[in-house]
Design a protein around this motif. Structure first.
Motif, PDB file in Angstrom:
ATOM      1  N   PHE A  14      26.133  -1.795  -9.605  1.00 37.42           N
ATOM      2  CA  PHE A  14      25.715  -0.683  -8.754  1.00 37.42           C
ATOM      3  C   PHE A  14      24.308  -0.181  -9.072  1.00 37.42           C
ATOM      4  CE2 PHE A  14      30.454  -0.098  -8.873  1.00 37.42           C
ATOM      5  CZ  PHE A  14      30.674  -0.661  -7.635  1.00 37.42           C
TER       6      PHE A  14
ATOM      7  N   TYR B  30      22.565   0.322  -4.911  1.00 36.23           N
ATOM      8  CA  TYR B  30      23.689   1.065  -4.357  1.00 36.23           C
ATOM      9  C   TYR B  30      24.266   0.405  -3.110  1.00 36.23           C
ATOM     10  CZ  TYR B  30      22.190   4.951  -7.319  1.00 36.23           C
ATOM     11  OH  TYR B  30      21.843   5.737  -8.383  1.00 36.23           O
TER      12      TYR B  30
ATOM     13  N   SER C 185      22.521   0.344   0.483  1.00 36.67           N
ATOM     14  CA  SER C 185      21.074   0.492   0.381  1.00 36.67           C
ATOM     15  C   SER C 185      20.354  -0.731   0.960  1.00 36.67           C
ATOM     16  CB  SER C 185      20.652   0.701  -1.079  1.00 36.67           C
ATOM     17  OG  SER C 185      20.947  -0.448  -1.853  1.00 36.67           O
TER      18      SER C 185
ATOM     19  N   ASP D 124      28.304  -2.260   1.771  1.00 35.79           N
ATOM     20  CA  ASP D 124      28.766  -0.886   1.586  1.00 35.79           C
ATOM     21  C   ASP D 124      30.194  -0.886   1.045  1.00 35.79           C
ATOM     22  OD1 ASP D 124      28.629   1.808   1.543  1.00 35.79           O
ATOM     23  OD2 ASP D 124      28.371   2.069   3.702  1.00 35.79           O
TER      24      ASP D 124
ATOM     25  N   LEU E 160      29.757   5.465  -9.335  1.00 31.53           N
ATOM     26  CA  LEU E 160      28.636   5.622  -8.414  1.00 31.53           C
ATOM     27  C   LEU E 160      28.035   7.016  -8.534  1.00 31.53           C
ATOM     28  CD1 LEU E 160      29.853   3.829  -5.173  1.00 31.53           C
ATOM     29  CD2 LEU E 160      27.947   3.175  -6.631  1.00 31.53           C
TER      30      LEU E 160
ATOM     31  N   LYS F 224      25.982   7.264 -11.735  1.00 33.75           N
ATOM     32  CA  LYS F 224      24.722   6.535 -11.654  1.00 33.75           C
ATOM     33  C   LYS F 224      23.709   7.283 -10.793  1.00 33.75           C
ATOM     34  CE  LYS F 224      26.214   1.834 -12.679  1.00 33.75           C
ATOM     35  NZ  LYS F 224      25.233   1.617 -13.761  1.00 33.75           N
ATOM     36  N   ARG F 225      24.183   7.903  -9.721  1.00 35.40           N
ATOM     37  CA  ARG F 225      23.268   8.656  -8.874  1.00 35.40           C
ATOM     38  C   ARG F 225      22.703   9.876  -9.617  1.00 35.40           C
ATOM     39  NH1 ARG F 225      27.117   7.320  -4.343  1.00 35.40           N
ATOM     40  NH2 ARG F 225      26.016   5.802  -3.065  1.00 35.40           N
TER      41      ARG F 225
END
Length: 232
Positions: free
Chosen positions: A27, A30, A33, A76, A221, A224-225
């Protein structure tokens, strides 16, 4: 173009494929993306030719899609769609157990049980991708052992769609421990030709994997963001 001239290009495309695939699986890129061939060429410090070859392979494996004049889009995470694949997987696994209970030779089941002995845990690895491959192999071997290769082929296809998240099921030691226990017990039920017990355990086994993977994917996720924003 001679053979010697092809070898460096092939090696470069293979390296880009492996590293880009890892970025998708971890990831770092993303889900959903967009990235262009030019950006990837700069990222990996190569020409666009190995990038194009790596992207084509990843697209055929379902990791990304290429849209003309728009770029590459990382696959996605469509959670409802992934859950549908898990439903299909359960149906295939139960059919596989019916066949294995009837037709899989005792010697094959004993070998499979030994491969998943929770006491010794042969083949165990800290690499989640290695463990995911071992887990997938267990289910394919059951399908093949029952004599219906079509079931094995359909299972492999379903796994291709959920592999990007399934490997996350093997990032914690307790999950790996439980996999050994449950795989071994399924084999014991089949050796006793108790298909009902094997099915009940298989359903719980897959459902736990489904829920764990779903939760961990969303959590990972989000983390990580947050880290990406803090570095910005």
């Amino acid at each position: 173009m001679g053979k010697n001239a092809l070898e460096p290009r092939m090696a470069s495309a293979k390296r880009v494929y492996q590293q880009l695939r890892e970025k998708i699986l971890e990831f770092e890129l993303y889900p959903g993306s967009r990235v262009t061939e030019t950006e990837l060429a700069e990222m990996f410090q190569v020409s666009r030719t190995p990038i194009r070859e790596a992207v084509q392979r990843l697209e055929s494996e379902g990791y990304l899609s290429v849209r003309p004049k728009q770029g590459c889009f990382i696959r996605d995470l469509d959670i409802p769609r992934l859950m549908q694949y898990y439903d299909v997987r359960i149906a295939l696994e139960l059919l596989s157990l019916d066949k294995a209970a009837l037709f899989m030779p005792t010697a094959q089941l004993e070998t499979l049980a030994a491969d998943w002995d929770p006491a010794t845990q042969p083949g165990r690895s800290d690499d989640s991708e290695v463990m995911e491959a071992r887990d997938e192999s267990f289910h394919i071997r059951l399908a093949e052992g029952g004599g219906n290769t079509a079931i094995a082929e359909y299972l492999a296809d379903v796994n291709n769609h959920i592999r990007v998240v399934r490997r996350l099921d093997f990032t914690e030691n307790q999950r790996i421990d439980l996999t050994y226990v449950e795989h071994h017990k399924i084999c014991e039920h089949l050796l006793a030709r108790d298909v009902t017990a094997a099915k009940n355990l298989m359903i719980g086994h897959i459902k736990r994997s489904e829920e764990f993977t779903k939760t961990l994917t969303l959590t990972q996720l989000a983390q990580k963001r947050i880290r990406a924003r803090s570095r910005g």
